[in-house]
Write an enzyme that holds these catalytic residues in place. Sequence first.
Site, PDB file in Angstrom:
ATOM      1  N   GLY A   1     -14.327  33.732   6.534  1.00 25.58           N
ATOM      2  CA  GLY A   1     -13.729  35.007   6.928  1.00 25.58           C
ATOM      3  C   GLY A   1     -14.576  35.910   7.786  1.00 25.58           C
ATOM      4  O   GLY A   1     -14.057  36.730   8.533  1.00 25.58           O
TER       5      GLY A   1
ATOM      6  N   ASP B   1     -16.001  39.552   5.096  1.00 29.17           N
ATOM      7  CA  ASP B   1     -14.870  40.136   5.809  1.00 29.17           C
ATOM      8  C   ASP B   1     -14.249  41.289   5.030  1.00 29.17           C
ATOM      9  O   ASP B   1     -13.964  42.341   5.582  1.00 29.17           O
ATOM     10  CB  ASP B   1     -13.816  39.054   6.121  1.00 29.17           C
ATOM     11  CG  ASP B   1     -13.403  38.219   4.901  1.00 29.17           C
ATOM     12  OD1 ASP B   1     -13.962  38.426   3.803  1.00 29.17           O
ATOM     13  OD2 ASP B   1     -12.517  37.364   5.043  1.00 29.17           O
TER      14      ASP B   1
ATOM     15  N   ASP C   1     -12.610  43.000  -2.016  1.00 24.89           N
ATOM     16  CA  ASP C   1     -11.368  43.203  -2.771  1.00 24.89           C
ATOM     17  C   ASP C   1     -11.760  43.427  -4.231  1.00 24.89           C
ATOM     18  O   ASP C   1     -12.140  44.530  -4.613  1.00 24.89           O
ATOM     19  CB  ASP C   1     -10.469  41.987  -2.542  1.00 24.89           C
ATOM     20  CG  ASP C   1      -9.115  42.126  -3.202  1.00 24.89           C
ATOM     21  OD1 ASP C   1      -8.783  43.221  -3.668  1.00 24.89           O
ATOM     22  OD2 ASP C   1      -8.365  41.131  -3.251  1.00 24.89           O
TER      23      ASP C   1
ATOM     24  N   LYS D   1     -10.862  47.225   0.359  1.00 20.64           N
ATOM     25  CA  LYS D   1      -9.525  47.566  -0.148  1.00 20.64           C
ATOM     26  C   LYS D   1      -9.611  48.611  -1.231  1.00 20.64           C
ATOM     27  O   LYS D   1     -10.512  48.569  -2.062  1.00 20.64           O
ATOM     28  CB  LYS D   1      -8.879  46.327  -0.772  1.00 20.64           C
ATOM     29  CG  LYS D   1      -8.037  45.547   0.165  1.00 20.64           C
ATOM     30  CD  LYS D   1      -7.212  44.533  -0.607  1.00 20.64           C
ATOM     31  CE  LYS D   1      -6.802  43.418   0.317  1.00 20.64           C
ATOM     32  NZ  LYS D   1      -6.017  42.397  -0.347  1.00 20.64           N
TER      33      LYS D   1
ATOM     34  N   PHE E   1      -2.129  42.907   1.831  1.00 21.29           N
ATOM     35  CA  PHE E   1      -2.752  41.668   2.292  1.00 21.29           C
ATOM     36  C   PHE E   1      -2.834  41.662   3.813  1.00 21.29           C
ATOM     37  O   PHE E   1      -1.823  41.765   4.495  1.00 21.29           O
ATOM     38  CB  PHE E   1      -1.991  40.446   1.780  1.00 21.29           C
ATOM     39  CG  PHE E   1      -2.813  39.202   1.908  1.00 21.29           C
ATOM     40  CD1 PHE E   1      -3.798  38.915   0.969  1.00 21.29           C
ATOM     41  CD2 PHE E   1      -2.665  38.359   2.999  1.00 21.29           C
ATOM     42  CE1 PHE E   1      -4.604  37.797   1.111  1.00 21.29           C
ATOM     43  CE2 PHE E   1      -3.469  37.230   3.151  1.00 21.29           C
ATOM     44  CZ  PHE E   1      -4.441  36.953   2.190  1.00 21.29           C
TER      45      PHE E   1
ATOM     46  N   ASP F   1      -7.753  35.257   6.888  1.00 18.94           N
ATOM     47  CA  ASP F   1      -6.688  34.253   6.907  1.00 18.94           C
ATOM     48  C   ASP F   1      -5.650  34.443   5.812  1.00 18.94           C
ATOM     49  O   ASP F   1      -5.876  35.164   4.830  1.00 18.94           O
ATOM     50  CB  ASP F   1      -7.299  32.867   6.693  1.00 18.94           C
ATOM     51  CG  ASP F   1      -7.750  32.670   5.240  1.00 18.94           C
ATOM     52  OD1 ASP F   1      -8.541  33.495   4.748  1.00 18.94           O
ATOM     53  OD2 ASP F   1      -7.279  31.722   4.586  1.00 18.94           O
TER      54      ASP F   1
ATOM     55  N   ARG G   1      -6.640  33.499  11.627  1.00 17.31           N
ATOM     56  CA  ARG G   1      -8.018  33.983  11.785  1.00 17.31           C
ATOM     57  C   ARG G   1      -8.316  34.396  13.221  1.00 17.31           C
ATOM     58  O   ARG G   1      -9.184  35.219  13.470  1.00 17.31           O
ATOM     59  CB  ARG G   1      -9.026  32.894  11.374  1.00 17.31           C
ATOM     60  CG  ARG G   1      -9.023  32.563   9.893  1.00 17.31           C
ATOM     61  CD  ARG G   1     -10.283  31.774   9.544  1.00 17.31           C
ATOM     62  NE  ARG G   1     -10.193  31.101   8.255  1.00 17.31           N
ATOM     63  CZ  ARG G   1     -10.509  31.652   7.089  1.00 17.31           C
ATOM     64  NH1 ARG G   1     -10.915  32.889   7.038  1.00 17.31           N
ATOM     65  NH2 ARG G   1     -10.409  30.956   5.982  1.00 17.31           N
TER      66      ARG G   1
HETATM   67  P1  IMP Z   1     -13.098  39.374  -3.812  1.00 18.27           P
HETATM   68  O1  IMP Z   1     -14.022  38.372  -4.411  1.00 18.27           O
HETATM   69  O2  IMP Z   1     -11.856  39.609  -4.659  1.00 18.27           O
HETATM   70  O3  IMP Z   1     -13.745  40.667  -3.372  1.00 18.27           O
HETATM   71  O4  IMP Z   1     -12.446  38.681  -2.554  1.00 18.27           O
HETATM   72  C1  IMP Z   1     -13.081  38.570  -1.382  1.00 18.27           C
HETATM   73  C2  IMP Z   1     -12.524  37.426  -0.553  1.00 18.27           C
HETATM   74  O5  IMP Z   1     -11.113  37.265  -0.756  1.00 18.27           O
HETATM   75  C3  IMP Z   1     -12.687  37.766   0.889  1.00 18.27           C
HETATM   76  O6  IMP Z   1     -13.885  37.250   1.399  1.00 18.27           O
HETATM   77  C4  IMP Z   1     -11.463  37.131   1.529  1.00 18.27           C
HETATM   78  O7  IMP Z   1     -11.747  35.815   1.888  1.00 18.27           O
HETATM   79  C5  IMP Z   1     -10.398  37.108   0.465  1.00 18.27           C
HETATM   80  N1  IMP Z   1      -9.438  38.224   0.616  1.00 18.27           N
HETATM   81  C6  IMP Z   1      -9.293  39.315  -0.176  1.00 18.27           C
HETATM   82  N2  IMP Z   1      -8.315  40.114   0.265  1.00 18.27           N
HETATM   83  C7  IMP Z   1      -7.822  39.533   1.390  1.00 18.27           C
HETATM   84  C8  IMP Z   1      -6.799  39.910   2.340  1.00 18.27           C
HETATM   85  O8  IMP Z   1      -6.122  40.948   2.268  1.00 18.27           O
HETATM   86  N3  IMP Z   1      -6.608  39.035   3.360  1.00 18.27           N
HETATM   87  C9  IMP Z   1      -7.311  37.888   3.531  1.00 18.27           C
HETATM   88  N4  IMP Z   1      -8.275  37.509   2.669  1.00 18.27           N
HETATM   89  C10 IMP Z   1      -8.536  38.320   1.614  1.00 18.27           C
HETATM   90 MG    MG Z   2     -12.890  34.559   2.786  1.00 18.17          MG
END
Ligand code: IMP
Ligand code: MG
Length: 180
Positions: A43, A98, A101, A129, A150, A157, A163
Amino acid sequence: MLEDIRKILFHESTILSRLDELAHEITTDYRGKDITVIAILNGSFVFMADLLRRIPLPLQVDCLSVSSYHGTESTGHVKFRQSDLANFRDRHVLLLDDILDSGRTLHAIRERLSSDGALSIRTCVLLRKQVESVREVDADYVAFDIPNEFVVGYGLDYNEDYRNLPFVGVLNEDAIRRGQ
Ligand code: IMP
Ligand code: MG
């Protein structure tokens, strides 16, 4: 592909001018230090290329491949694709991702690097987010805060598509349904 986007959040020109500011901040903070940048793939590849070319400091780049998402849902389990990580002992590490979340990905990587003996670890994300729950980790540098929707493009992606879009946009419901 463009018909799958409900709304554009950030055009390329908006992203690049924000990266000028962010790169300036990072350059000021790390002046006199040697940085090891770790970009979390896939990402962050576009973000990494645009951001790093704006930082005029000596730095090294490494990439780490992890995954925790399936479709639009986090599986909650962070998998490292490499079995062996480079040695980050006594390095100032700047982690690039990227999007922040749940924060599980950055948390898992931070834990791993600090047990490897990194001298300092900071995190930098293109997007953060808004979430209701408390995150295990926050980012030190954030280009943009976004609502809890999202998004795709500029490296992000949905099931590995989109991407290459030059902007960050929100995917429409039809496109999400088709990919489920
Ligand atoms: P986390 O571990 O929940 O913080 O998620 C982080 C990873 O989830 C990021 O590096 C992204 O690859 C993916 N991700 C989270 N939200 C989105 C989104 O809205 N679009 C695309 N990928 C996302
Ligand atoms: Mg990712």
